[in-house]
Design a protein around this motif. Sequence first.
Motif, PDB file in Angstrom:
ATOM      1  N   ILE A  52     -33.166   4.547  23.277  1.00  0.00           N
ATOM      2  CA  ILE A  52     -32.185   4.299  22.215  1.00  0.00           C
ATOM      3  C   ILE A  52     -32.808   3.369  21.187  1.00  0.00           C
ATOM      4  O   ILE A  52     -33.386   2.334  21.538  1.00  0.00           O
ATOM      5  CB  ILE A  52     -30.897   3.653  22.765  1.00  0.00           C
ATOM      6  CG1 ILE A  52     -30.258   4.558  23.835  1.00  0.00           C
ATOM      7  CG2 ILE A  52     -29.899   3.402  21.645  1.00  0.00           C
ATOM      8  CD1 ILE A  52     -29.029   3.943  24.488  1.00  0.00           C
ATOM      9  N   PRO A 134     -26.150   0.862  25.165  1.00  0.00           N
ATOM     10  CA  PRO A 134     -25.556   0.683  23.840  1.00  0.00           C
ATOM     11  C   PRO A 134     -24.857  -0.670  23.685  1.00  0.00           C
ATOM     12  O   PRO A 134     -25.008  -1.342  22.665  1.00  0.00           O
ATOM     13  CB  PRO A 134     -24.568   1.848  23.733  1.00  0.00           C
ATOM     14  CG  PRO A 134     -25.175   2.911  24.588  1.00  0.00           C
ATOM     15  CD  PRO A 134     -25.764   2.171  25.756  1.00  0.00           C
ATOM     16  N   LEU A 322     -22.915   5.743  18.549  1.00  0.00           N
ATOM     17  CA  LEU A 322     -24.131   6.248  19.179  1.00  0.00           C
ATOM     18  C   LEU A 322     -24.345   7.698  18.763  1.00  0.00           C
ATOM     19  O   LEU A 322     -23.571   8.582  19.140  1.00  0.00           O
ATOM     20  CB  LEU A 322     -24.028   6.142  20.701  1.00  0.00           C
ATOM     21  CG  LEU A 322     -25.226   6.662  21.505  1.00  0.00           C
ATOM     22  CD1 LEU A 322     -26.475   5.842  21.196  1.00  0.00           C
ATOM     23  CD2 LEU A 322     -24.918   6.635  22.998  1.00  0.00           C
ATOM     24  N   LEU A 352     -26.450   3.255  16.559  1.00  0.00           N
ATOM     25  CA  LEU A 352     -27.565   3.446  17.476  1.00  0.00           C
ATOM     26  C   LEU A 352     -27.970   4.913  17.504  1.00  0.00           C
ATOM     27  O   LEU A 352     -27.146   5.796  17.257  1.00  0.00           O
ATOM     28  CB  LEU A 352     -27.182   3.001  18.894  1.00  0.00           C
ATOM     29  CG  LEU A 352     -26.766   1.542  19.075  1.00  0.00           C
ATOM     30  CD1 LEU A 352     -26.144   1.355  20.458  1.00  0.00           C
ATOM     31  CD2 LEU A 352     -27.947   0.613  18.893  1.00  0.00           C
ATOM     32  N   ARG A 354     -29.731   7.678  20.078  1.00  0.00           N
ATOM     33  CA  ARG A 354     -30.291   8.034  21.379  1.00  0.00           C
ATOM     34  C   ARG A 354     -31.283   9.175  21.170  1.00  0.00           C
ATOM     35  O   ARG A 354     -30.942  10.216  20.605  1.00  0.00           O
ATOM     36  CB  ARG A 354     -29.214   8.477  22.360  1.00  0.00           C
ATOM     37  CG  ARG A 354     -29.763   8.776  23.768  1.00  0.00           C
ATOM     38  CD  ARG A 354     -28.736   9.406  24.681  1.00  0.00           C
ATOM     39  NE  ARG A 354     -27.629   8.521  24.964  1.00  0.00           N
ATOM     40  CZ  ARG A 354     -27.643   7.552  25.875  1.00  0.00           C
ATOM     41  NH1 ARG A 354     -28.747   7.319  26.571  1.00  0.00           N
ATOM     42  NH2 ARG A 354     -26.578   6.804  26.080  1.00  0.00           N
TER      43      ARG A 354
END
Length: 358
Positions: A52, A134, A322, A352, A354
């Motif tokens: 991530i 996260p 995410l 974020l 991934r």
Amino acid sequence: MSLQIKELVLENPPVTETNLVLGQETSTFKEVTSTLDPESLKTGDIVVQPLIFSNDPTQRAWIQKGLDPKRMYVPPVLKGEAMRSLGAGKVIVSKSDKYKVGDIVIGLLSWSNYSLVNELRISTKVSDPNADLPTYLSLVGASGLAAYYGLTEVGRVKPEHTVVVSAASGATGIIAVQYAKHVIGCKKVIGITGSDDKIDHVKKVGADVAVNYKDPEFKKQLSDAIGPDFADVYFDNVGGEILDFMLSKVKPFGVVIACGAIAGYNDHSKGFIRNWGQIITNRLRVEGFIVTDFKDKHAETFVKLFTALQQGKISLSDSINLVDLSSESNSLAKIPEVWGQLFSGNKVGKLLTRVSKI
């Protein structure tokens, strides 16, 4: 066995706007491929598979064309060098005494499928194999640490203070609002954000008042919210026009916490300040900082922030975005475009990316 490394390097250092689509003449980044022989690693080196990536506005400052390295807190990313990001990853090769194969680590990684880094670029090892990465990257990553150190070390914020936080719905701002209100117990916390939906979110997590800087009546609304006695502390995440106005709204001997300046990252003309005289006449303390200034305090800070989370004084519910590229055939190519969402102002909280799963 050799590893094939795919990474994004800086191709066209930007002066103003970036072009985050790959494969064009003006593209900011370019994908390159190389081969790494694990036997070539030096003592202290590790190879990390990124899981991530954290997306942070400060990365824009790292790639600006014409930077003087002597004026940077980290070395800039130069043309031809791999783009860097704070991230979480899994160690797959190690010549370090500190990290073994299989460890999950947090550190400065490259935008790549495999990052070759020295152990000095790793900030911590995630000891709990079941840790929610996260949450980890949001709370005790650069954003959460900036919120904590800005309030406690730079602002020296107290319960009796009125605190104003700009970009209050952003990754740093959303934690600063909550820590100021629910942990420090500030008398009044005011959030500045960019939409009515974000106003609702900022108030939901703890702000006494929130205002929309895009509203034509913004300056009046903010002045009314602060009141006649002015603000004790302004936590600045944006710079530019909002900082300029807030210099006239901080009380004499008050503090401006200079954390970010996103307003001028892509257009330096939007970062100009006209109210500099307010600093002089009102004897304001304006102080910038970087979270690594306080690295010796990280361990105790992690405990304080996770304790606040466990006690419900900080909530990250609906504040982590995410974007999952792990199932994409070429996730690498889409990393810059996800990062670019930071500058559209459409997201609440931490953004974020991934890129792979454990």
